[in-house]
Scaffold this motif. Sequence first.
Motif, PDB file in Angstrom:
ATOM      1  N   ARG A  76      41.823  44.675  54.230  1.00  0.00           N
ATOM      2  CA  ARG A  76      41.215  45.067  52.959  1.00  0.00           C
ATOM      3  C   ARG A  76      39.864  45.719  53.204  1.00  0.00           C
ATOM      4  O   ARG A  76      38.840  45.283  52.701  1.00  0.00           O
ATOM      5  CB  ARG A  76      41.069  43.840  52.057  1.00  0.00           C
ATOM      6  N   GLN A  89      46.053  42.761  45.972  1.00  0.00           N
ATOM      7  CA  GLN A  89      45.914  43.775  44.934  1.00  0.00           C
ATOM      8  C   GLN A  89      44.687  44.636  45.180  1.00  0.00           C
ATOM      9  O   GLN A  89      43.626  44.131  45.560  1.00  0.00           O
ATOM     10  CB  GLN A  89      45.823  43.103  43.564  1.00  0.00           C
ATOM     11  N   ARG A  98      37.538  46.572  50.239  1.00  0.00           N
ATOM     12  CA  ARG A  98      36.848  45.565  49.438  1.00  0.00           C
ATOM     13  C   ARG A  98      35.341  45.721  49.533  1.00  0.00           C
ATOM     14  O   ARG A  98      34.807  46.159  50.561  1.00  0.00           O
ATOM     15  CB  ARG A  98      37.222  44.153  49.912  1.00  0.00           C
ATOM     16  N   SER A 141      42.763  33.668  42.238  1.00  0.00           N
ATOM     17  CA  SER A 141      44.050  34.304  42.485  1.00  0.00           C
ATOM     18  C   SER A 141      44.214  34.699  43.948  1.00  0.00           C
ATOM     19  O   SER A 141      43.413  35.456  44.497  1.00  0.00           O
ATOM     20  CB  SER A 141      44.188  35.566  41.617  1.00  0.00           C
ATOM     21  N   ARG A 201      41.336  46.897  44.567  1.00  0.00           N
ATOM     22  CA  ARG A 201      40.192  46.719  43.670  1.00  0.00           C
ATOM     23  C   ARG A 201      39.691  48.075  43.213  1.00  0.00           C
ATOM     24  O   ARG A 201      39.845  49.048  43.886  1.00  0.00           O
ATOM     25  CB  ARG A 201      39.076  45.971  44.383  1.00  0.00           C
ATOM     26  N   ASP A 225      50.333  35.165  39.684  1.00  0.00           N
ATOM     27  CA  ASP A 225      49.938  34.814  41.042  1.00  0.00           C
ATOM     28  C   ASP A 225      51.037  33.946  41.659  1.00  0.00           C
ATOM     29  O   ASP A 225      52.040  33.613  41.013  1.00  0.00           O
ATOM     30  CB  ASP A 225      48.610  34.052  41.005  1.00  0.00           C
ATOM     31  N   GLU A 257      45.197  38.537  44.008  1.00  0.00           N
ATOM     32  CA  GLU A 257      44.050  39.406  43.771  1.00  0.00           C
ATOM     33  C   GLU A 257      43.134  39.454  44.980  1.00  0.00           C
ATOM     34  O   GLU A 257      42.598  40.506  45.333  1.00  0.00           O
ATOM     35  CB  GLU A 257      43.264  38.907  42.558  1.00  0.00           C
ATOM     36  N   ARG A 258      42.978  38.317  45.638  1.00  0.00           N
ATOM     37  CA  ARG A 258      42.056  38.247  46.772  1.00  0.00           C
ATOM     38  C   ARG A 258      42.574  38.996  47.984  1.00  0.00           C
ATOM     39  O   ARG A 258      41.809  39.618  48.717  1.00  0.00           O
ATOM     40  CB  ARG A 258      41.801  36.783  47.134  1.00  0.00           C
TER      41      ARG A 258
END
Length: 307
Positions: A37, A305, A40, A298, A307, A253, A301-302
């Motif tokens: 990620r 998904q 992020r 979540s 951002r 989730d 989300e972390r």
Amino acid sequence: MSDRELNVVTGAFGYTGKYITRRLLEMDKRVITITQRSDRDSPFGDQVTAYPFRFNNPDALGELLSQATTVYNTYWVRFPRGEVTYEKAVENAKVLITTARRAGVKRFVHISITNPATDSPFAYFRGKAETEAALMESGLSYAILRPSLLFGDDCILINNIAWLLRRFPIFAIPGSGDYRLQPTCVEDLAQMAVEAGAVNENQVFDVVGPEVFTFQELVRMIAECIGSRSKLLRLPPTVTLGLTRILNLLVGDVVLTREEVQGLMAGLLVSKNAPTGTTRLSEWLKQHSDAIGVRYASELERHYQPR
């Protein structure tokens, strides 16, 4: 400072990696991260440069690792999703280990799990054991740290238990609830990881806190700390998982997986050895009772998904 005096933390913007990175920066160490990620927002500003994982390009990965003396590896997957499987995670971890050795990395600190076993009925624990074996056979100087259930600021499972207790009149306990676990403070883990990175001898040890609870005791303690009146109801694991699937749809989730429930009930999150951590969950909960579970944390989300 020499260009070689550099620490690489995989997943420095994730949960465990963030705490290890913070500890290294507090010690005035240079840190870069390789992460899935890299898009992020960094909690460290411009102190930590992020690079994407390049498991399919060992030459590029090796060029990056050739600058480093120590690698802190937190890379893993909590559950399979799409093309991300435990088998793929093991394959990627082996690429990282082999590439680190060829790049001349001096020390490899690996975050594993309590009670890994190659003959485990659970793919998560088998994969952890296979990765450990690859590191032990690699020729690298290594430390393998085996934490249990982690807690601390921004934790997921403990937070979401509290979130459920705050919002629902009933909390489902899978089975008897008398299976044990031994929570580990993520700050204790980060401290021990950094200490392990500073020595040369090969090490393998559990990182577990000083308290052991049954799952029902744990949930009851969280409920008391936050003032929840939710009734604890013991249900067959299959029924609990059915309710969890409904909850998954409500929160968008993956709250808990079948394998996580089975691993928990098998007592794999408790150590046979003496405690190594010092932070007590019971005390931490009292200090954070106003914040824990106020918002849902979540996993998707972390980690998945955009951002």
